[in-house]
Design a protein around this motif. Structure first.
Motif, short mmCIF file in Angstrom:
data_model
loop_
_atom_site.label_atom_id
_atom_site.label_comp_id
_atom_site.label_asym_id
_atom_site.label_seq_id
_atom_site.Cartn_x
_atom_site.Cartn_y
_atom_site.Cartn_z
N ASP A 271 0.85 -1.19 0.00
CA ASP A 271 0.00 0.00 0.00
C ASP A 271 0.88 1.24 0.00
OD1 ASP A 271 -2.32 1.36 -0.08
OD2 ASP A 271 -3.03 0.82 1.92
N SER A 272 0.28 2.39 -0.28
CA SER A 272 1.03 3.65 -0.28
C SER A 272 0.10 4.81 0.03
CB SER A 272 1.70 3.88 -1.65
OG SER A 272 0.71 4.09 -2.63
N ARG A 273 0.70 5.92 0.43
CA ARG A 273 -0.05 7.15 0.67
C ARG A 273 -0.45 7.76 -0.67
NH1 ARG A 273 2.34 11.26 4.81
NH2 ARG A 273 0.15 11.82 4.78
N PRO A 274 -1.42 8.67 -0.71
CA PRO A 274 -2.23 9.15 0.41
C PRO A 274 -3.58 8.44 0.53
CG PRO A 274 -2.50 10.62 -1.44
CD PRO A 274 -1.59 9.52 -1.90
N LEU A 275 -3.96 7.61 -0.46
CA LEU A 275 -5.30 7.02 -0.47
C LEU A 275 -5.40 5.74 0.36
CD1 LEU A 275 -6.33 7.54 -4.22
CD2 LEU A 275 -6.92 8.93 -2.24
N PHE A 276 -4.28 5.03 0.53
CA PHE A 276 -4.27 3.77 1.28
C PHE A 276 -5.36 2.82 0.79
CE2 PHE A 276 -2.25 6.74 4.29
CZ PHE A 276 -1.09 6.03 4.56
N GLU A 277 -5.38 2.58 -0.52
CA GLU A 277 -6.41 1.70 -1.10
C GLU A 277 -6.24 0.25 -0.66
OE1 GLU A 277 -7.64 2.71 -5.32
OE2 GLU A 277 -5.71 3.74 -5.19
N GLY A 278 -5.01 -0.14 -0.27
CA GLY A 278 -4.80 -1.50 0.20
C GLY A 278 -5.59 -1.83 1.45
N LYS A 279 -5.86 -0.81 2.28
CA LYS A 279 -6.67 -1.02 3.48
C LYS A 279 -8.09 -1.46 3.11
CE LYS A 279 -4.29 2.22 6.55
NZ LYS A 279 -4.42 3.43 7.39
N LYS A 280 -8.59 -0.94 1.99
CA LYS A 280 -9.93 -1.32 1.53
C LYS A 280 -9.96 -2.80 1.16
CE LYS A 280 -13.34 0.01 -2.00
NZ LYS A 280 -13.58 0.88 -3.16
N LEU A 281 -8.93 -3.27 0.44
CA LEU A 281 -8.84 -4.68 0.08
C LEU A 281 -8.71 -5.55 1.33
CD1 LEU A 281 -8.50 -6.95 -2.03
CD2 LEU A 281 -6.05 -6.41 -2.07
N LEU A 282 -7.89 -5.12 2.26
CA LEU A 282 -7.70 -5.86 3.51
C LEU A 282 -9.01 -5.95 4.30
CD1 LEU A 282 -5.80 -7.18 5.58
CD2 LEU A 282 -5.26 -4.90 6.43
N ARG A 283 -9.74 -4.86 4.38
CA ARG A 283 -11.00 -4.84 5.11
C ARG A 283 -12.04 -5.74 4.46
NH1 ARG A 283 -11.51 0.12 4.94
NH2 ARG A 283 -13.04 0.37 3.27
N HIS A 284 -12.16 -5.67 3.14
CA HIS A 284 -13.16 -6.49 2.44
C HIS A 284 -12.85 -7.98 2.55
CE1 HIS A 284 -14.61 -3.00 -0.36
NE2 HIS A 284 -14.81 -2.76 0.92
N LEU A 285 -11.57 -8.34 2.47
CA LEU A 285 -11.22 -9.76 2.60
C LEU A 285 -11.45 -10.27 4.01
CD1 LEU A 285 -7.90 -9.98 0.51
CD2 LEU A 285 -10.16 -10.83 -0.13
N SER A 286 -11.15 -9.45 5.00
CA SER A 286 -11.35 -9.88 6.39
C SER A 286 -12.83 -9.99 6.75
CB SER A 286 -10.65 -8.92 7.35
OG SER A 286 -11.18 -7.61 7.21
N GLN A 287 -13.69 -9.26 6.04
CA GLN A 287 -15.13 -9.33 6.30
C GLN A 287 -15.82 -10.45 5.54
OE1 GLN A 287 -16.47 -5.39 5.31
NE2 GLN A 287 -15.75 -4.49 7.24
N THR A 288 -15.14 -11.05 4.56
CA THR A 288 -15.72 -12.15 3.78
C THR A 288 -15.64 -13.45 4.58
OG1 THR A 288 -15.00 -11.06 1.75
CG2 THR A 288 -15.66 -13.37 1.58
N LYS A 289 -16.73 -14.19 4.60
CA LYS A 289 -16.79 -15.43 5.38
C LYS A 289 -17.15 -16.62 4.49
CE LYS A 289 -18.03 -13.11 9.71
NZ LYS A 289 -18.98 -13.03 10.82
#
Length: 483
Positions: A271-289
């Motif tokens: 990931d990189s600044r300033p948008l931190f789009e990788g956090k979005k991918l991390l959040r969506h994967l962690s919420q998938t069950k």
């Protein structure tokens, strides 16, 4: 006498022949205007009344002409505020956010409310990503078409295209159009021109909305499914996959490999600044069950995917030594095989190429462009430089403090409280060292959005038409245009 008469007759036409065609036309116009004025004076209309009527007619024609798309572009260019741009001369030709925002009030009175709301989402980066921006734009266009009413003495096929052009000009004030959005707009205008004049306005609007739904399903949803099925063959159990930022098709790929195929693999999200789009991918994967053998729902990050989250500046060679494959998203694929994507992509592709790690790009055909670009300077997007300075969306300092740290902070606060003014200035300088960067003449802060990856750093481009090398991009373009 007869000879002199014959010689005298051509004397008058010779004077007229000396006049040019332009002068003759003006002479005829003046004669016609004089005849009209004489006729109006006979009807009781004075010269002053005639002038007032002519001025009113000229104003109405100018207001009607000012609503055309071409004149709107001229107005927007005139309303751009020329400020002291703190941009390096190399990127001085690119439009800044202030210039885009300055142009928005010029046409806001004829813009649909849904377009205004979407433009705000674009400019605030609540909607990010080429595919996501395309889907949101076409859905809003459906609302615009549903609320559209054809004016009198016009047809839908001619007037709706200009009406949409106004909405598109306002959308550009938020952020420049992506390649996929440009391709979709050209397709939609072509479909509007093909609408039959014989059908009613309601039928025409329903037909266009249905075509937009079909376009989204074929070019985005079904394309992503085909790309995921093709790319899943390159993901094996126990492998270590590296990706950069967030891409909708890559998110679906990782979910498909874990949930549908049950593959266990390691995922490194860079990931990189300033948008931190990788956090979005991390959040969506962690919420998938997914359901386990006992029928209980378990997060896929707990059972299938082991995720490592790392910033681009902290990507070390030790992490890259374990990587088996790299998957990259795309903003656009240019006709010379170069990948136009989020800034930082080229660096990752180069680092992996030096270590012989295969680099795969997943890209829908709607993102293919027939443009040729050799660098990321000629055409790019300038974001707000303050996004790089402000600590937005960054990690907070640890809340728990050791005893020694608490004592040190107390002592420093006591010393600073003696002089409040000095303490305020000092803390301000410590927290935000670049807050007054615009006053520094020698300092320029550049926040560009995209970079260009050469084709030699990319092993394969996976599309809905198959997996091909970057040199075959013109073939896919030809196939896309034919459909």
């Amino acid at each position: 006498m007869a000879d002199t008469a014959v010689q005298a007759k051509p004397a008058e036409p010779e004077g007229e022949k000396n006049l040019s065609n332009k002068e003759l036309k003006e002479l005829k116009k003046k004669e016609k205007a004089a005849k009209r004025a004489a006729q109006k004076e006979k009807n009781g209309i004075t010269v002053e009344q005639q002038r007032q009527l002519a001025d009113e007619k000229k104003k109405s024609s100018q207001s009607a002409a000012s609503n055309t798309a071409s004149n709107l572009k001229k107005q927007l260019n005139q309303t751009l505020i020329i400020t002291d741009k703190k941009v390096p001369h190399l990127f001085g030709h690119l439009e800044t956010r202030e210039q885009r925002n300055a142009s928005s009030p010029a046409i806001s009175h004829i813009v649909h409310p849904a377009i205004i709301a979407l433009t705000l989402k674009y400019s605030s980066y609540n909607v990010v990503g080429s595919s996501s921006r395309l889907v949101n734009m076409l859905r809003v266009f459906k609302q615009v078409i549903a609320d559209y009413k054809t004016p009198e003495n016009t047809t839908l096929t001619r007037h709706l295209t200009g009406h949409l052009s106004h909405q598109i000009e306002f959308l550009k004030s938020g952020r420049p159009l992506s390649v996929s959005m440009g391709n979709a707009i050209r397709w939609l205008k072509q479909e509007i021109s093909h609408v039959s004049i014989d059908i009613s306005e309601l039928q025409a609007k329903e037909l266009l909305c249905q075509k937009i739904d079909d376009f989204l399903r074929e070019k985005v949803e079904l394309s992503d499914q085909l790309i995921v099925e093709s790319a899943a063959k390159h993901v094996t159990s126990g492998a270590t996959i590296l990706t950069y930022g967030h891409s909708q098709v890559l998110e679906e790929l990782f979910k498909f490999c874990a949930v549908e195929q049950g593959k266990k693999f390691n995922l490194v999200i860079v990931d990189s600044r300033p948008l931190f789009e990788g956090k979005k991918l991390l959040r969506h994967l962690s919420q998938t069950k997914s359901t386990d053998s006992l029928g209980e729902e378990v997060p896929i990050t707990q059972k299938y995917i082991t995720i490592h989250y790392v910033l681009l500046n902290a990507l070390s060679s030790t992490l890259l030594d374990d990587v088996d494959c790299v998957f990259l998203g795309a903003h656009a694929m240019l006709s010379n095989g170069r990948l136009f994507s989020r800034v930082g992509t080229a660096m990752i592709a180069m680092m992996c190429h030096t270590r012989n790690i295969p680099v795969l790009t997943c890209c829908e055909s709607i993102k293919f462009s027939d443009k040729v670009q050799l660098d990321s300077v000629t055409s790019n997007e300038l974001a707000d430089p303050n996004d790089l300075i402000n600590n937005t969306n960054s990690r907070k300092p640890p809340q728990k403090k050791t005893f020694a740290l608490e004592q040190f902070l107390k002592q420093s606060n006591l010393e600073k409280s003696k002089d409040k003014k000095e303490s305020f200035d000092e803390t301000k300088n410590v927290d935000e060292p670049l807050q007054n960067w615009k006053t520094l003449q020698a300092l320029n802060i550049l926040n560009i959005m995209y970079d260009l990856t050469p084709p030699e750093y990319i092993n394969k481009v996976i599309t809905e038409l198959g997996a091909l090398p970057p040199s075959s991009v013109p073939v896919i373009l030809r196939e896309y245009k034919s459909t």
